[in-house]
Design an enzyme around this catalytic site. Sequence first.
Site, mmCIF file in Angstrom:
data_model
loop_
_atom_site.group_PDB
_atom_site.id
_atom_site.type_symbol
_atom_site.label_atom_id
_atom_site.label_comp_id
_atom_site.label_asym_id
_atom_site.label_seq_id
_atom_site.Cartn_x
_atom_site.Cartn_y
_atom_site.Cartn_z
ATOM 1 N N ASP A 122 4.989 81.515 26.130
ATOM 2 C CA ASP A 122 4.922 82.054 27.669
ATOM 3 C C ASP A 122 6.050 82.377 27.901
ATOM 4 O O ASP A 122 7.188 82.246 27.263
ATOM 5 C CB ASP A 122 4.745 80.431 28.450
ATOM 6 C CG ASP A 122 4.157 80.873 29.661
ATOM 7 O OD1 ASP A 122 4.148 81.943 30.340
ATOM 8 O OD2 ASP A 122 3.894 79.626 30.330
ATOM 9 N N LYS B 189 10.503 78.446 35.453
ATOM 10 C CA LYS B 189 9.020 79.280 35.442
ATOM 11 C C LYS B 189 8.381 79.356 36.719
ATOM 12 O O LYS B 189 8.695 78.166 37.548
ATOM 13 C CB LYS B 189 8.073 78.675 34.307
ATOM 14 C CG LYS B 189 8.745 79.073 32.975
ATOM 15 C CD LYS B 189 7.717 78.378 31.992
ATOM 16 C CE LYS B 189 6.234 78.981 31.897
ATOM 17 N NZ LYS B 189 6.221 80.521 32.231
ATOM 18 N N GLY B 190 7.468 79.962 37.066
ATOM 19 C CA GLY B 190 6.839 79.902 38.340
ATOM 20 C C GLY B 190 6.813 81.252 39.022
ATOM 21 O O GLY B 190 6.215 81.350 40.171
ATOM 22 N N GLU C 2 0.497 76.395 33.375
ATOM 23 C CA GLU C 2 1.413 76.854 32.335
ATOM 24 C C GLU C 2 2.082 75.462 31.680
ATOM 25 O O GLU C 2 2.028 75.416 30.444
ATOM 26 C CB GLU C 2 2.530 77.811 32.974
ATOM 27 C CG GLU C 2 2.015 79.093 33.238
ATOM 28 C CD GLU C 2 3.195 79.861 33.778
ATOM 29 O OE1 GLU C 2 3.125 81.406 33.871
ATOM 30 O OE2 GLU C 2 4.352 79.522 34.443
ATOM 31 N N SER D 9 1.687 83.389 31.117
ATOM 32 C CA SER D 9 1.473 84.545 32.030
ATOM 33 C C SER D 9 2.810 85.481 32.251
ATOM 34 O O SER D 9 3.992 84.909 31.781
ATOM 35 C CB SER D 9 1.468 83.596 33.602
ATOM 36 O OG SER D 9 0.491 82.549 33.351
ATOM 37 N N GLY D 10 2.707 86.589 32.806
ATOM 38 C CA GLY D 10 3.726 87.073 33.423
ATOM 39 C C GLY D 10 3.642 88.557 32.374
ATOM 40 O O GLY D 10 2.756 88.669 31.442
HETATM 41 C C1 5RP Z 1 4.824 82.869 35.732
HETATM 42 C C2 5RP Z 1 5.776 82.823 34.834
HETATM 43 C C3 5RP Z 1 6.262 84.082 34.091
HETATM 44 O O1 5RP Z 1 6.125 83.489 32.683
HETATM 45 C C4 5RP Z 1 7.528 84.206 34.341
HETATM 46 O O2 5RP Z 1 7.601 84.504 35.837
HETATM 47 C C5 5RP Z 1 8.157 85.482 33.473
HETATM 48 O O3 5RP Z 1 7.470 86.623 34.041
HETATM 49 P P1 5RP Z 1 7.863 87.994 33.104
HETATM 50 O O4 5RP Z 1 7.468 87.940 31.696
HETATM 51 O O5 5RP Z 1 6.937 89.045 33.968
HETATM 52 O O6 5RP Z 1 9.438 88.314 33.527
HETATM 53 O O7 5RP Z 1 6.459 81.581 34.987
HETATM 54 O O8 5RP Z 1 4.398 81.658 36.411
#
Ligand code: 5RP
Length: 263
Positions: free
Chosen positions: A98, A111-112, A120, A35-36
């Site tokens: 991820d 993460k999170g 995840e 995610s993200g």
């Molecule tokens: C979601 C996550 C995401 O992978 C993390 O926040 C990184 O996000 P981004 O790529 O938008 O910086 O752990 O729970």
Amino acid sequence: MESAADHIEMAKKQAAYQAVDDYLLPSYKFVGIGSGSTVMYVVDAIVSRGSEFYSEMTFIPTGSQSKGLIKTAGLNMCCVDERPFINGQPVALDVAFDGADEVDEDLNLIKGGGACLFQEKLVATAARKFVAVADSRKKSLRLCTKWKTIPIEVLPLAAPDVLRRLRAMGSPSPAVRSGLPSKAGECVTDNGMWIIDAPFSPLLIPKDLSSAEDGKGRNGSWEIQTLADELLKIPGIVEIGLFYGFNGNQAAGLGKGLQAQKP
Ligand code: 5RP
């Protein structure tokens, strides 16, 4: 002229394309998609390879956001609990990609940030290899230096007691995360849980400890594994946003300024 925001997007894209180039093999069948915002570029990189490359692959999402990404890209999808069984066991994912909020020098992660950490971790630990995709802003020597809190997914019923126990462990001001600005109330995860963000001093890695120190350094900072073990003992904590100890199965597709480890 390129703005700072453009520069960040370029770095995310570069990290994602590099990760897919280095770690997604054409023979792979089951691939986790995290995610993200960085993971959006992972999906772009896969699609850019053309349908011959990915048509035999099935993609496993880590929540509603990545489900949307996979569907919109027209990739085959299967939820983590729906994957086929081989010899009585759910099939292992060949690799999972991820994003990360912070990455230390041992490739441990926080993460999170996007509140998807439970699914995840489920997907990451179901995979033979886990690839963290992050640009160089995310790199630090020790976790909780730049991203100063550990996201913790909790049963709403247990939140007051989890907060109390976190304070007793030395987290000065743990707090339940609020929802999106447009929504009142708590941030509710895809699993119907809440997120507590718990600040901790920068986390130690094993080499920081002398043999006399048992999980806590001289200044009272926690070692990552010891802290994780203690957190996971607290009733009501469903999962924590510390990703660590993948025993060599972890790799990084890291953007400019960072080195990627080959499988
Ligand atoms: C979601 C996550 C995401 O992978 C993390 O926040 C990184 O996000 P981004 O790529 O938008 O910086 O752990 O729970």
